[in-house]
Design an enzyme around this catalytic site. Structure first.
Site, PDB file in Angstrom:
ATOM      1  N   SER A 172      29.380  12.398   9.664  1.00  0.00           N
ATOM      2  CA  SER A 172      29.447  12.593   8.750  1.00  0.00           C
ATOM      3  C   SER A 172      30.137  10.974   7.964  1.00  0.00           C
ATOM      4  O   SER A 172      30.421  10.832   7.000  1.00  0.00           O
ATOM      5  CB  SER A 172      30.683  13.440   8.465  1.00  0.00           C
ATOM      6  OG  SER A 172      32.001  12.970   9.382  1.00  0.00           O
TER       7      SER A 172
ATOM      8  N   HIS B  18      27.739  19.653   7.157  1.00  0.00           N
ATOM      9  CA  HIS B  18      26.805  19.064   6.194  1.00  0.00           C
ATOM     10  C   HIS B  18      26.083  18.759   5.497  1.00  0.00           C
ATOM     11  O   HIS B  18      25.634  17.679   5.135  1.00  0.00           O
ATOM     12  CB  HIS B  18      27.692  17.062   6.668  1.00  0.00           C
ATOM     13  CG  HIS B  18      29.322  16.619   6.310  1.00  0.00           C
ATOM     14  ND1 HIS B  18      29.721  16.454   5.077  1.00  0.00           N
ATOM     15  CD2 HIS B  18      30.113  16.855   7.540  1.00  0.00           C
ATOM     16  CE1 HIS B  18      31.081  16.375   5.334  1.00  0.00           C
ATOM     17  NE2 HIS B  18      31.488  16.396   6.371  1.00  0.00           N
TER      18      HIS B  18
ATOM     19  N   LYS C 178      32.044  23.865   3.217  1.00  0.00           N
ATOM     20  CA  LYS C 178      32.070  22.517   2.258  1.00  0.00           C
ATOM     21  C   LYS C 178      31.152  22.716   1.338  1.00  0.00           C
ATOM     22  O   LYS C 178      31.437  23.589   0.119  1.00  0.00           O
ATOM     23  CB  LYS C 178      31.535  21.711   3.436  1.00  0.00           C
ATOM     24  CG  LYS C 178      31.867  20.518   4.352  1.00  0.00           C
ATOM     25  CD  LYS C 178      31.959  20.294   4.923  1.00  0.00           C
ATOM     26  CE  LYS C 178      32.965  19.350   6.058  1.00  0.00           C
ATOM     27  NZ  LYS C 178      32.665  19.397   7.160  1.00  0.00           N
TER      28      LYS C 178
HETATM   29  C1  LIG Z   1      34.009  19.731   8.312  1.00  0.00           C
HETATM   30  C2  LIG Z   1      33.084  20.240   9.921  1.00  0.00           C
HETATM   31  C3  LIG Z   1      34.075  21.207  10.570  1.00  0.00           C
HETATM   32  C4  LIG Z   1      34.849  21.421  10.636  1.00  0.00           C
HETATM   33  O1  LIG Z   1      35.079  22.450   9.550  1.00  0.00           O
HETATM   34  P1  LIG Z   1      36.183  23.546   8.905  1.00  0.00           P
HETATM   35  O2  LIG Z   1      35.883  25.114   8.789  1.00  0.00           O
HETATM   36  O3  LIG Z   1      36.709  22.931   8.014  1.00  0.00           O
HETATM   37  O4  LIG Z   1      36.667  24.003  10.418  1.00  0.00           O
HETATM   38  C5  LIG Z   1      32.961  21.182  12.320  1.00  0.00           C
HETATM   39  N1  LIG Z   1      32.077  20.184  12.346  1.00  0.00           N
HETATM   40  C6  LIG Z   1      31.442  19.110  11.598  1.00  0.00           C
HETATM   41  C7  LIG Z   1      30.049  19.156  11.691  1.00  0.00           C
HETATM   42  C8  LIG Z   1      31.897  19.125  10.493  1.00  0.00           C
HETATM   43  O5  LIG Z   1      32.018  18.319   9.005  1.00  0.00           O
END
Ligand SMILES: *Cc1c(COP(=O)(O)O)cnc(C)c1O
Length: 397
Positions: free
Chosen positions: A181, A209, A240
């Site tokens: 990310s 992502h 997301k």
């Molecule tokens: C955003 C993200 C998470 C966390 O996701 P949530 O549902 O907000 O807990 C976990 N792993 C990765 C790679 C992320 O980018």
């Protein structure tokens, strides 16, 4: 006399002094391409709202209808009395989209990653993890009694070396983010799958992502890398691109999902996803599946931003993911990036600067995230704000 307040005040001051303080800006609008905060109106370039579904009218309508039909909360974990038809349908919808056998929902992907390793990998097993994996994978792996190995980010020679070291384990799994990310780089899943097969290891990809917009059909990094049938386990988020509310999941073989339902602690001991969120997410997935136009718009915006920024003399990491890091290298980079991001907000563009320890020393950056909801004018305004802020901060040197 010792007091926790005094002690923590000192720690808090250290965080401030180190320039690491994270202040929260309150939005006074929904999450969308154009937001308002208590201080400013801005075009938002730092949300994970890749397809613009966070305020999509059909998602809102589905969520509103579910509020009336299914109620506000479940007041139960799934296995007691917290499973509605909505939850089962949402799990089936994710499985169908990702072409995995079955899916289990969690309250978040943090919980999914926190609950998957301990159940599947114990003493005598081996977990081999990319050094840049998300914090939730790191924490989840720590909870397991398996032997832990780490390989340098996307370094296939190191992965091979770690697979060699792990030889003899009962179960071995290679764990990677689909997209890293801070860089927007895709994991080299084809090579990872090749190596895993050679050593008889499984592959787990956290595709938070990517799902919804990476790959021609939006099925994520395995689709983009042509290895959908070779990845064993996928974890991901509904927070997301897929509506952006909350919720996470593990998708994989039916036996894995069945065992997680019996043993996975964040699943067993935490409340069911709210019906409104389940219904909105179902609609978001339906829209995302058909969103070829949205994915094309996202690619167009990303490409245009990259071209205009390169023309304007900015230093970008290479790539095609809508996460576009604008680099400010060197000793003064962290300060410059932070000042430019602040100045850009005065020009109506909201971006965030990242510096050590979130990214390596000397590699400060402003991470721009494009969305299908941005117009061409929005993208141009972002570039113009970068140029204006750079002139102001560096005095046009
Ligand atoms: C955003 C993200 C998470 C966390 O996701 P949530 O549902 O907000 O807990 C976990 N792993 C990765 C790679 C992320 O980018």
């Amino acid at each position: 006399m010792y007091t926790i307040k005094d002690d923590l005040s000192a720690t808090l001051q250290e965080i401030r002094d180190a320039g690491l303080w994270k202040a929260e800006r309150e939005l006074t609008s929904p999450q969308q391409a154009h937001i308002t905060t208590t201080k400013a109106q801005a075009i938002n370039f730092c949300a994970n709202n890749y397809l613009g579904l966070a305020d999509h009218p059909e998602v809102l309508a589905a969520a509103s209808a579910a509020l009336q039909e299914w109620g506000f909360g479940m007041a139960s974990v799934r296995f007691i009395c917290g499973t509605q038809e909505l939850h089962t349908r949402l799990e089936a919808s994710i499985s169908d989209f990702l072409q995995m056998e079955e899916t289990i929902l969690y309250s978040s992907c943090f919980d999914a990653n926190g609950g998957v390793f301990e159940v599947l990998f114990g003493e005598g097993d081996a977990i081999i993890s990319d050094a840049l994996n998300h914090a939730s994978l790191i924490d989840g792996i720590r909870l397991s009694k398996a032997a832990r190995y780490r390989y340098a980010n996307a370094d296939m020679d190191d992965l091979r070396a770690q697979l060699e070291s792990a030889k003899g384990a009962r179960r071995t799994v290679v764990v990677t983010d689909g997209v890293f990310s801070m860089d927007g780089y895709l994991a080299p899943l084809e090579q990872i799958c090749d190596l895993a097969e050679e050593y008889g290891a499984m592959v787990l990809v956290d595709d938070s992502h990517a799902v919804g917009f990476v790959g021609d059909g939006g099925r994520g990094t395995p689709e983009a890398c042509g290895v959908m049938d070779r990845v064993d386990l996928v974890t991901g988020t509904l927070g997301k691109a897929l509506g952006g509310a909350s919720g996470g999941y593990v998708s994989g073989p039916a036996e894995v999902v069945a065992l997680l339902r019996q043993r996975s602690r964040p699943y067993l001991f935490s409340n069911a996803v709210a019906p409104v969120v389940a219904a909105g997410s179902l609609k978001a997935i339906e829209i995302a599946r058909a969103a070829d136009d949205g994915r094309a718009a996202l690619r167009r915006n990303t490409l245009m931003f990259r071209e205009l920024m390169t023309e304007a003399g900015f230093d970008l990491l290479p790539g095609t993911h809508p996460i576009t890091p604008v680099m400010f290298p060197g000793d003064d980079g962290a300060r410059q990036a932070a000042q430019i991001a602040d100045t850009m907000l005065e020009h109506g563009v909201y971006v965030i600067a990242f510096s050590y320890p979130v990214v390596p020393q000397g590699q400060a950056r402003i991470r721009v995230q494009l969305s299908a909801a941005h117009t061409e004018a929005d993208v141009r305004a972002c570039v113009a704000a970068f140029v204006a802020a750079r002139d102001e901060v560096t005095g046009g040197e």
